[in-house]
Design a protein around this motif. Sequence first.
Motif, PDB file in Angstrom:
ATOM      1  N   HIS A 156       0.827  -1.199   0.000  1.00  0.00           N
ATOM      2  CA  HIS A 156       0.000   0.000   0.000  1.00  0.00           C
ATOM      3  C   HIS A 156       0.864   1.254   0.000  1.00  0.00           C
ATOM      4  CE1 HIS A 156      -3.061   2.918   1.024  1.00  0.00           C
ATOM      5  NE2 HIS A 156      -2.425   3.230   2.135  1.00  0.00           N
ATOM      6  N   GLU A 157       1.866   1.276   0.866  1.00  0.00           N
ATOM      7  CA  GLU A 157       2.670   2.499   0.980  1.00  0.00           C
ATOM      8  C   GLU A 157       3.495   2.716  -0.279  1.00  0.00           C
ATOM      9  OE1 GLU A 157       4.525   2.189   4.836  1.00  0.00           O
ATOM     10  OE2 GLU A 157       2.680   2.915   5.797  1.00  0.00           O
ATOM     11  N   ARG A 158       3.936   1.615  -0.890  1.00  0.00           N
ATOM     12  CA  ARG A 158       4.682   1.737  -2.136  1.00  0.00           C
ATOM     13  C   ARG A 158       3.792   2.302  -3.232  1.00  0.00           C
ATOM     14  NH1 ARG A 158       5.349  -1.953  -5.738  1.00  0.00           N
ATOM     15  NH2 ARG A 158       6.989  -1.544  -7.256  1.00  0.00           N
ATOM     16  N   ALA A 159       2.593   1.744  -3.326  1.00  0.00           N
ATOM     17  CA  ALA A 159       1.657   2.222  -4.352  1.00  0.00           C
ATOM     18  C   ALA A 159       1.292   3.678  -4.103  1.00  0.00           C
ATOM     19  CB  ALA A 159       0.397   1.355  -4.348  1.00  0.00           C
ATOM     20  N   ARG A 160       1.063   3.987  -2.835  1.00  0.00           N
ATOM     21  CA  ARG A 160       0.672   5.358  -2.509  1.00  0.00           C
ATOM     22  C   ARG A 160       1.777   6.334  -2.885  1.00  0.00           C
ATOM     23  NH1 ARG A 160      -0.588   6.619   3.685  1.00  0.00           N
ATOM     24  NH2 ARG A 160       1.664   6.599   3.673  1.00  0.00           N
ATOM     25  N   ALA A 161       3.028   5.938  -2.603  1.00  0.00           N
ATOM     26  CA  ALA A 161       4.145   6.814  -2.956  1.00  0.00           C
ATOM     27  C   ALA A 161       4.203   7.010  -4.459  1.00  0.00           C
ATOM     28  CB  ALA A 161       5.453   6.217  -2.437  1.00  0.00           C
ATOM     29  N   ASN A 162       4.064   5.912  -5.184  1.00  0.00           N
ATOM     30  CA  ASN A 162       4.101   6.001  -6.638  1.00  0.00           C
ATOM     31  C   ASN A 162       2.992   6.914  -7.169  1.00  0.00           C
ATOM     32  OD1 ASN A 162       4.724   4.874  -9.476  1.00  0.00           O
ATOM     33  ND2 ASN A 162       2.549   4.472  -9.213  1.00  0.00           N
ATOM     34  N   ASN A 163       1.793   6.651  -6.684  1.00  0.00           N
ATOM     35  CA  ASN A 163       0.645   7.391  -7.202  1.00  0.00           C
ATOM     36  C   ASN A 163       0.755   8.874  -6.876  1.00  0.00           C
ATOM     37  OD1 ASN A 163      -0.150   4.879  -7.918  1.00  0.00           O
ATOM     38  ND2 ASN A 163      -1.823   4.723  -6.445  1.00  0.00           N
ATOM     39  N   SER A 164       1.226   9.150  -5.673  1.00  0.00           N
ATOM     40  CA  SER A 164       1.360  10.545  -5.285  1.00  0.00           C
ATOM     41  C   SER A 164       2.358  11.240  -6.199  1.00  0.00           C
ATOM     42  CB  SER A 164       1.784  10.602  -3.820  1.00  0.00           C
ATOM     43  OG  SER A 164       2.522  11.755  -3.572  1.00  0.00           O
ATOM     44  N   GLY A 165       3.455  10.563  -6.527  1.00  0.00           N
ATOM     45  CA  GLY A 165       4.437  11.153  -7.423  1.00  0.00           C
ATOM     46  C   GLY A 165       3.866  11.394  -8.807  1.00  0.00           C
ATOM     47  N   VAL A 166       3.120  10.392  -9.297  1.00  0.00           N
ATOM     48  CA  VAL A 166       2.517  10.523 -10.630  1.00  0.00           C
ATOM     49  C   VAL A 166       1.561  11.704 -10.670  1.00  0.00           C
ATOM     50  CG1 VAL A 166       0.844   9.420 -12.163  1.00  0.00           C
ATOM     51  CG2 VAL A 166       2.792   8.117 -11.281  1.00  0.00           C
ATOM     52  N   ARG A 167       0.717  11.780  -9.675  1.00  0.00           N
ATOM     53  CA  ARG A 167      -0.276  12.872  -9.669  1.00  0.00           C
ATOM     54  C   ARG A 167       0.403  14.221  -9.525  1.00  0.00           C
ATOM     55  NH1 ARG A 167      -3.650   9.227  -6.661  1.00  0.00           N
ATOM     56  NH2 ARG A 167      -2.806  10.084  -4.738  1.00  0.00           N
ATOM     57  N   THR A 168       1.434  14.267  -8.684  1.00  0.00           N
ATOM     58  CA  THR A 168       2.135  15.532  -8.480  1.00  0.00           C
ATOM     59  C   THR A 168       2.749  16.024  -9.784  1.00  0.00           C
ATOM     60  OG1 THR A 168       2.662  14.878  -6.228  1.00  0.00           O
ATOM     61  CG2 THR A 168       3.956  16.666  -7.182  1.00  0.00           C
ATOM     62  N   ARG A 169       3.440  15.122 -10.462  1.00  0.00           N
ATOM     63  CA  ARG A 169       4.096  15.562 -11.704  1.00  0.00           C
ATOM     64  C   ARG A 169       3.065  16.046 -12.703  1.00  0.00           C
ATOM     65  NH1 ARG A 169       7.687  11.691 -10.005  1.00  0.00           N
ATOM     66  NH2 ARG A 169       6.530   9.941 -10.893  1.00  0.00           N
ATOM     67  N   ASN A 170       1.961  15.321 -12.766  1.00  0.00           N
ATOM     68  CA  ASN A 170       0.919  15.720 -13.701  1.00  0.00           C
ATOM     69  C   ASN A 170       0.331  17.079 -13.331  1.00  0.00           C
ATOM     70  OD1 ASN A 170      -2.222  15.659 -14.485  1.00  0.00           O
ATOM     71  ND2 ASN A 170      -1.023  14.509 -15.976  1.00  0.00           N
TER      72      ASN A 170
ATOM     73  N   LEU B  68      -0.725   2.643  -9.463  1.00  0.00           N
ATOM     74  CA  LEU B  68      -0.727   1.296  -8.899  1.00  0.00           C
ATOM     75  C   LEU B  68      -1.889   1.166  -7.923  1.00  0.00           C
ATOM     76  CD1 LEU B  68       3.083   0.939  -8.134  1.00  0.00           C
ATOM     77  CD2 LEU B  68       1.826   0.174 -10.152  1.00  0.00           C
ATOM     78  N   ASP B  69      -2.184  -0.073  -7.528  1.00  0.00           N
ATOM     79  CA  ASP B  69      -3.317  -0.286  -6.622  1.00  0.00           C
ATOM     80  C   ASP B  69      -2.905  -0.060  -5.173  1.00  0.00           C
ATOM     81  OD1 ASP B  69      -4.780  -3.084  -8.416  1.00  0.00           O
ATOM     82  OD2 ASP B  69      -5.097  -0.909  -8.566  1.00  0.00           O
ATOM     83  N   GLU B  70      -3.638   0.854  -4.555  1.00  0.00           N
ATOM     84  CA  GLU B  70      -3.446   1.028  -3.116  1.00  0.00           C
ATOM     85  C   GLU B  70      -4.439   0.159  -2.372  1.00  0.00           C
ATOM     86  OE1 GLU B  70      -3.646   5.174  -2.002  1.00  0.00           O
ATOM     87  OE2 GLU B  70      -2.669   5.796  -3.858  1.00  0.00           O
ATOM     88  N   ILE B  71      -4.099  -0.224  -1.163  1.00  0.00           N
ATOM     89  CA  ILE B  71      -5.068  -0.971  -0.360  1.00  0.00           C
ATOM     90  C   ILE B  71      -4.997  -0.483   1.073  1.00  0.00           C
ATOM     91  CG2 ILE B  71      -3.382  -2.879  -0.238  1.00  0.00           C
ATOM     92  CD1 ILE B  71      -5.889  -4.709   0.224  1.00  0.00           C
ATOM     93  N   SER B  72      -5.900   0.396   1.439  1.00  0.00           N
ATOM     94  CA  SER B  72      -5.778   1.033   2.747  1.00  0.00           C
ATOM     95  C   SER B  72      -6.403   0.202   3.864  1.00  0.00           C
ATOM     96  CB  SER B  72      -6.404   2.422   2.721  1.00  0.00           C
ATOM     97  OG  SER B  72      -7.761   2.292   2.397  1.00  0.00           O
ATOM     98  N   SER B  73      -7.316  -0.695   3.543  1.00  0.00           N
ATOM     99  CA  SER B  73      -7.877  -1.510   4.625  1.00  0.00           C
ATOM    100  C   SER B  73      -8.164  -2.907   4.090  1.00  0.00           C
ATOM    101  CB  SER B  73      -9.158  -0.884   5.169  1.00  0.00           C
ATOM    102  OG  SER B  73     -10.141  -0.862   4.167  1.00  0.00           O
ATOM    103  N   VAL B  74      -8.236  -3.856   5.001  1.00  0.00           N
ATOM    104  CA  VAL B  74      -8.463  -5.239   4.603  1.00  0.00           C
ATOM    105  C   VAL B  74      -9.381  -5.894   5.635  1.00  0.00           C
ATOM    106  CG1 VAL B  74      -6.310  -5.899   5.736  1.00  0.00           C
ATOM    107  CG2 VAL B  74      -7.356  -7.439   4.111  1.00  0.00           C
ATOM    108  N   THR B  75     -10.373  -6.660   5.119  1.00  0.00           N
ATOM    109  CA  THR B  75     -11.384  -7.229   6.011  1.00  0.00           C
ATOM    110  C   THR B  75     -11.208  -8.729   6.202  1.00  0.00           C
ATOM    111  OG1 THR B  75     -12.917  -5.579   5.176  1.00  0.00           O
ATOM    112  CG2 THR B  75     -13.868  -7.398   6.415  1.00  0.00           C
TER     113      THR B  75
END
Lengths: 124, 623, 529
Positions: free
Chosen positions: C219-233, C269-276
């Motif tokens: 999750h944290e890896r995906a979140r970091a990636n996604n945040s970078g992608v969105r920021t650059r955009n 990438l896919d983030e997963i913040s919670s799991v049931t």
Amino acid sequence: MASTPEEIQKSVRSYLIVFGALCVFTVLTVAVATWYPLESLIGGHGFDVWDAIVGLLIATTKATLVAVIFMHLNHEKKAVYWIFAGGLMFAAFMAALIALAFNDPIDDPFFYTEPATTSPATTE
Amino acid sequence: MSSHEDHHHHDPGFIRKYVFSTDHKVIGIQYGITAGLFLLFGFFLMMVMRWSIAYPHEPLPQWMSWMFTEGWKSKWLVDGKVTGETYNMFGAMHGTIMVFLGIVPLGFGAFGNYVTPLQIGAIDMAFPRLNMLSYWIYLAGGLTMCASFFLESGTAKSGWTNYSPLAGFADGQIVNQWLAGQTQWLIGLVLLITSSLLGSVNVITTIINLRARGLTWMRLPFLVWAMLVTAFLLLLAFPPLEAAGIMQLMDRVFQSSFFMPSGLYTPDGGLANLSGGGSPLLFQHLFWFLGHPEVYVLLLPAIACVAEIIPANTRKPIWGYKSMVYSVIVLGFLSFIVWAHHMYMTGMGPAVSAFFQTTTVLISIPSVIILTALIISLWGGSIRFTPPMIWACAFIPMFGIGGLTGLPLAFNLAGLHLHDTYYVIGHFHYVVAPGILFGLFAGIYHWYPKMTGRYMSSKLSHVHFWPSLICMNILFFPMLMQGMAGFHRRWYNGGDAYLAKDPESVNVFGQTVAQYIDLNILMSWGAWALAVAQIPFLINIVWSLKAGRKVESDNPWDATTLEWATPTPPGHGNFVTEPSVYRGPYEYSRPDHDKDFFPQWETPAKKPAEKPAVEPATANNPQ
Amino acid sequence: MEIPYIVSPRKDTGLFNSKIAIWLFLASEVMLFGGFFSAYVFLRLGADYPWPERTLPVLPGLINTFILIASSVTVVLAWAALKMRQWRKFQIFMGTTIACAAIFMALKAVEYKVKWDHQGVRLNDYAIIEGHLAYYQDGDEKRERNFISIEAESVTFSTSRHHRPWVRDILAQAEQRGATVTLADDIELLKERGGSPEKVASAGDELELGLLSTLKRAHERARANNSGVRTRNLRQQWAEAKSENPGKRGWELTATVDIDRDAIADDLLDEISSVTFDFSQPVRLDFDPRDIREGSSSSRLRDDTVIAGTLLDSPLHLEYVDAIDFQHLVMRAEHRGIDPETAITNSWLYENHEWVREVWAWHQEKVGALEQRLIDDYGLDENDNPRRVPTDKERYRIGWHDLAEKAVSEGRVELSAIDKIKEEFIGPNYAARGQETFPELEIPRDQIHFESKFTPAWNTFYAIYFAITALHGLHVVGGAVVLGYFLFFGRAMYLSNPEWLANRVEVGGLFWHFVDLVWIFVFPILYLM
């Protein structure tokens, strides 16, 4: 500054006398606060401002004995005395001014409604 | 190393000599370097904040965000934009770091440690090991606070003032409260206070008991008086904050309610699981009881430096030395009874706010006396614009602006309008940034030759000075305007949320915000340019060590105070022979003397006949 | 060269260095304790609840006062002995001082422990019940009967915030009660750009900390990636918007600038913040009330774990009730103009518990007797009002001394003098006095307004009491350590430079006297007022 053995012997006597006095004052302060025959004499039954005053007076007396005799303030140069007194004075200023601030709020109804009833935690 | 009769001559090794040293000079330099690094870090935090203020909707640019990890950014920035929470975090830490980890250690820890024993003719501080302990505890406290940037919660984020109940609740979602940034801030603060207390005991004892022979109270250089008063302020004002810090710590980790009133609701929607019955106002009183003397702790070391530099560079004594001494003592005393002028908005009634208003206006008198004495000291002087003198001269008007802008804030009515606006930020930054910091820069340029044997480059000093002066004013002057227009402090988006988007809108406040909001961009660029302007200084410090012009003598400025009687740099034990003092601290341009300065330590000329080895009384050397 | 005036005083000041230093330090300590005492005064004067007057047992405090006074004398006698070069006497007196310090701290520890084991409960009507919680045996551990029970059906963990000890605890409880915890759905995550979703875990996999850690990392890896992608955009979008609209300011363009979602879709990438996870059967889970925000169908822990399931009856079970306090209830009633008697008889405690009615009736008589005694001893004033009246505490609080007295008056149980003195230190002897004196009580969770042990959390009085006495205790320990250093390691210095040792002992003694000074104020203020 007491430095010769004779002077120190004399001091030893005064230390023991002060010890006795401190014990007596301690018993006195408890008695005046909790022993039925004494505790309602000053002020009313139970705790009120008179009990606070008497208690603090006895405590201050004990403290003065410790400071002057045990801590040798009676021998020290005035400078030392003033350093300690300075600390006390500033502490007193701090307390007094905070007291003034708390007791002198602005003329807004918010500050004058009864406490507790304004708490929303009445219903749960 | 000076030649001396050291019985136990030994080489202590690198670690004992430079790392775990008990020598006040080494400790002073340690404080200086550490404080300097913290100042740079605090500056960086502010640069990010200024981005958020000027460009609240734009992501941080590459050049300002490359040093953060992607993981950190994904947590604390939204699409690269600074969030309110992040802004608060940076804001709280900027204030804390600049005040507690930057200016105080630089002014009191670095200059106090390095210069004071030298100026009184002592071989070291009264308690060298305690001195070393003070430094390491300071470092521990500083690192504790900054380490919390890496915690899940981030650092403290409730302002450098850390008011309860917010500071009691913030980071409440962290399971182990000891690992919450807010809690770590309090722990760091307790360490810092301990360090300060030990340091102040050391300085006062040293000044009282280790003065050289002949160095009476009224022959002390003004710097020593300033450090003495500063030490007393630290000694007596910090403990109530320590008490408040401990109580707030207990509120966080033991769920006590010292500062938590009854009936509080928490962000996740329920009644707070606390007993209540506490008082948020109590925290404010205890905090500001320190908070106000603290600003004089910031100021006095800087004024001390300026007061040493001016006579040396005008070749005449300070005007009004006695007045300055009495003023600084009165200032110290008064600073304890003005604190509630930071609390005019808390609903204090007329009696108490009139009291504090009166003492606050009164305290401006000794301040003005000191500043005026420094200004008059320039009159009729033979002024040499050495690098230290330029900075010292700039201190005077800049601090003057800071002080004058404080006057409206002293009055409770005007304070109500200006409280928590950018006017306050402008005021105190004028005092601290172009004021105090310029004074401390002056000190660095002034004593660097004694510490290293080389002058700092004058050219680089100009390249440092002029852009800094201009940028400081670009950055802080518009704040005064914005503040009077009503811009609040701690707005993370620079006022964008309050803008009247439509020019025809009847939202008067929104229109006012629209009028002044573009100043944010000017100020932010001023801040970033100010950062660039510090680079010549950093280069200068390092470059001059190796390539600076060497000093011609142990007393390159031809000054009169005792530190210039030591070898360059002073060795262990400072003085080659035990110094004696024969006259006042600023005996410049004496008509009866052949040179234009007469150092304190020089023996008087022996005349035939009855001459006693004591100087005749002059205005600056009363007896 | 040596630093001067370490041993002999400087002529003009008359002082040696460490003496100046210690007095300066003591001045700062005055400010420190002054800050705390100021806080005490303002918390007391501003309290919106009845301040607990004279609520602490006096005997331990009194004995500690004598001990500290004695140690103050012995430390100054130790210094005197040193000045007179009597090493043996110095050792004896200094040793006594340190022994006194140890006894002081031991008594303090006893006082603290008694409070930390004592439970207080404030009901919704502001009646207060005090006592000891009941226990039950849970495997190897004794647990207190104060928990929130949920019949859990599923649990959702936050991948980044879950608290590992709590996960372990949920697992352990489920296991013990015969349920397994398994993943509700398959987890497929896109972990590389341009790749395809990877199966990370399958439905039915058992709950394991390792799995949660894996998900957290992903999750944290995906979140970091996604945040970078969105920021650059977003940076790009802004750059374009600004170049297309040269004159406009940022706030004018804000509404129009946004991330181009389509352009970046492939890079996310896919983030997963919670799991049931589901429980194999509905299972009862117990939680500490301070860690959980309970709801009727789902509850949330402080680490954002959500437990879906019905809230079960979760009463607080007191094994021994040793005090009932109506003072706060009465204070609130009086503010509303309601008469205290009525308020008390309408309270939940009174209405639902026979024992309370009985005790209250007995207590009323006792208060009546006290009233009469006060009138007899002090008389009436001009308006025929009694000069002395019972305090609110005497009227509305029934403490353990009262309950014990009632037991004795009814002919049950009488303890020996030694046992009674012990009670003054460690609290009432429940076992000896019996369940009739200190009965059991179960309090439904929905009646509880606030509960806690007698810790700083209970009320501001205990908060300031613990703060001041703990800080003072730390100073006792610190002082004892320093004095101990002189006692155990001072011989060498005594032989080479006895006057220096005497100075240091004097300075240490000054600190010790200050510690005694503080206690001289602490004792009456906290224990007698």
